[in-house]
Every structure is written in structure tokens, then in C-alpha cells.
Write a protein that holds these residues in place. Structure first.
Motif, PDB file in Angstrom:
ATOM      1  N   ILE A 109       0.880  -1.248  -0.011  1.00  0.00           N
ATOM      2  CA  ILE A 109       0.028   0.034   0.060  1.00  0.00           C
ATOM      3  C   ILE A 109       0.952   1.351   0.044  1.00  0.00           C
ATOM      4  O   ILE A 109       1.683   1.627   0.930  1.00  0.00           O
ATOM      5  CB  ILE A 109      -1.028   0.026   1.424  1.00  0.00           C
ATOM      6  N   GLU A 110       0.648   2.148  -0.996  1.00  0.00           N
ATOM      7  CA  GLU A 110       1.476   3.334  -1.098  1.00  0.00           C
ATOM      8  C   GLU A 110       1.256   4.263   0.191  1.00  0.00           C
ATOM      9  O   GLU A 110       0.201   4.557   0.403  1.00  0.00           O
ATOM     10  CB  GLU A 110       1.148   3.866  -2.533  1.00  0.00           C
ATOM     11  N   PRO A 111       2.241   4.601   0.627  1.00  0.00           N
ATOM     12  CA  PRO A 111       2.130   5.799   1.686  1.00  0.00           C
ATOM     13  C   PRO A 111       1.371   6.822   1.373  1.00  0.00           C
ATOM     14  O   PRO A 111       0.752   7.768   2.031  1.00  0.00           O
ATOM     15  CB  PRO A 111       3.516   6.205   2.162  1.00  0.00           C
ATOM     16  N   ALA A 112       1.606   7.249   0.144  1.00  0.00           N
ATOM     17  CA  ALA A 112       0.653   8.359  -0.439  1.00  0.00           C
ATOM     18  C   ALA A 112      -0.879   8.204  -0.512  1.00  0.00           C
ATOM     19  O   ALA A 112      -1.381   9.261  -0.113  1.00  0.00           O
ATOM     20  CB  ALA A 112       1.216   8.611  -2.139  1.00  0.00           C
ATOM     21  N   ILE A 113      -1.179   7.245  -0.665  1.00  0.00           N
ATOM     22  CA  ILE A 113      -2.678   6.712  -0.515  1.00  0.00           C
ATOM     23  C   ILE A 113      -3.329   7.135   0.745  1.00  0.00           C
ATOM     24  O   ILE A 113      -4.258   7.726   0.992  1.00  0.00           O
ATOM     25  CB  ILE A 113      -3.163   5.243  -0.997  1.00  0.00           C
ATOM     26  N   ILE A 114      -2.387   6.740   1.909  1.00  0.00           N
ATOM     27  CA  ILE A 114      -2.649   6.757   3.222  1.00  0.00           C
ATOM     28  C   ILE A 114      -2.601   8.347   3.661  1.00  0.00           C
ATOM     29  O   ILE A 114      -3.739   8.759   4.359  1.00  0.00           O
ATOM     30  CB  ILE A 114      -1.985   6.281   4.161  1.00  0.00           C
ATOM     31  N   ASP A 115      -1.845   9.149   3.099  1.00  0.00           N
ATOM     32  CA  ASP A 115      -1.655  10.613   3.310  1.00  0.00           C
ATOM     33  C   ASP A 115      -2.691  11.207   2.529  1.00  0.00           C
ATOM     34  O   ASP A 115      -3.231  12.139   3.152  1.00  0.00           O
ATOM     35  CB  ASP A 115      -0.343  10.986   2.653  1.00  0.00           C
TER      36      ASP A 115
END
Length: 225
Positions: A109-115
Motif C-alpha cells: 500500500i503506497e504511503p501516498a494513498i494513506i496521506d
């Protein structure tokens, strides 16, 4: 005719075909459930620790390289014969694919998605339920699919330690050179493995978010072109 003899063998109460079927399904179902619970739990637990992740991933790979008969032999001195050592051995066999897929799915899971989700105002619980779980579930389902097929296809060996099931037909048939008895054990196992493969494949597709399905279809078409 061989098929007629096989049908007569199945219907003969003396062969206890349905009892063997129930025993086999019980062993496989319990093993798959335990492997799923433990595989997901371990995968989630180790994902944030590089050391634990390294140990879990490598030990999982090592476990997959060890033959199931070795697991059965190792469990005998501690658990005896029958149901318990069979469950332990098959559960250990089924954990690695689920553990690895759980770990891979969470790490993927890309951290950018969570951010981005946090920037939209989603709290931790909403991010977990709306983003992380939907993204990881298809990958975990693929691991469960692999694990379940392996367990179903391998559980026949449990007959060696008295766990019953279709394996008894195969072992006795080989010992007595009876083709019908061998087929009475081998064919149901093959059909059950195929059924599990189809059902889990459907479940995996059903759990895949629509956006990811569209992306996978586009990538497949681009690869064919």
C-alpha cells in the motif's frame, strides 16, 4: 466397467465412503481456518518490524521446502497419531502463502494513498476499513486460495498416521493393488481441489475493488497488444 465398479464401491456401506468424506472435509476445513487466522495474524504482527519480517518471510520459505511427511513424523512423538498431528502438520503447511501475501499486501500500500486519505479528513478507522482492508483482501484471498488447494491435495498423506479420510483408500489400494479403491480416494480429492480453486478464484475476484479490476484488465490487454 471401471466407473460402474467405482460407483458400486462408493455405495457399498462396508466401505464407509461418506464417513471418510466427512473426516477428510473436517481435517481440511479446520486446517484451512487455522492457517488463515494464524497466517494473517503473523503477517500483520511482523509487518512493522524489519527483523521480524525478515525472520517470518524466510522461515515461511523454509517451511514450504520441508515435505509434509516430515511434519507428520515430527509431530508423532508429541501428539501421537490421528487428528491432532494431522491438523498441526497441515496448518503449518498452509500458513506460509497466507503470511507472505498478507505481508506483501500491507507493504504494497503506497504511503501516498494513506496521506491522501488523511488529507480528505478520514480517521484511522475509516482508512483501515475503506482503503487498507479493500486493497489487502484480494491479495490475502489469493494466499488462502493457494493454501487451501495445497491442504486439500496433501491431506491424503494423513492416512499414514491414522487420520482417516480419502487417503486410506489410496494407501490400501496401493498396498492391495486395487485400482477402484485408489480411484475412490484420488478422484474426490482432485474434484475437491478443483472446486476450492474455482470458489476461491471467484471470491478473490469478488473482493477486488472495481478500480483495481479495471486496471488489471487494461494491463492485460496492453500486454497482449
Amino acid at each position: 466397467m471401471l466407473l460402474v465398479q467405482l460407483w458400486q464401491f462408493i455405495l457399498d456401506p462396508a466401505n464407509a465412503f461418506w464417513d471418510h468424506t466427512v473426516a477428510y472435509l473436517e481435517v481440511c476445513a479446520v486446517s484451512v481456518v487455522l492457517a488463515t487466522v494464524l497466517g494473517i495474524a503473523i503477517g500483520v504482527a511482523v509487518v512493522r518490524s524489519p527483523l521480524l519480517s525478515f525472520l517470518a518471510v524466510n522461515l515461511s520459505g523454509l517451511m514450504r521446502a520441508i515435505p509434509i511427511i516430515a511434519f507428520l513424523a515430527a509431530a508423532l512423538p508429541y501428539l501421537g497419531v490421528g487428528f491432532k498431528p494431522t491438523i498441526v502438520a497441515l496448518t503449518l503447511l498452509g500458513i506460509p502463502p497466507i503470511l507472505l501475501n498478507t505481508y506483501t499486501g500491507i507493504r504494497g500500500i503506497e504511503p501516498a494513498i494513506i496521506d491522501a486519505a488523511r488529507g480528505m479528513g478520514l480517521n484511522t478507522r475509516q482508512i483501515l476499513l475503506r482503503i487498507q482492508v479493500p486493497l489487502v483482501l484480494p491479495i490475502v484471498a489469493a494466499g488462502v486460495r493457494t493454501s487451501a488447494v495445497q491442504i486439500v491435495a496433501t491431506a491424503t498423506l494423513a492416512a499414514i498416521i491414522g487420520a482417516g479420510g480419502y487417503g486410506e483408500y489410496i494407501v490400501n489400494g496401493l498396498y492391495e493393488f486395487k485400482t477402484v479403491q485408489i480411484l475412490a480416494g484420488a478422484l474426490p480429492v482432485a474434484l475437491l481441489a478443483l472446486l476450492i480453486e474455482l470458489l476461491m478464484g471467484w471470491l478473490q475476484r469478488a473482493l477486488t475493488p472495481a478500480g483495481l479490476r479495471v486496471q488489471e484488465t487494461a494491463l492485460s490487454e496492453a500486454a497482449r497488444a
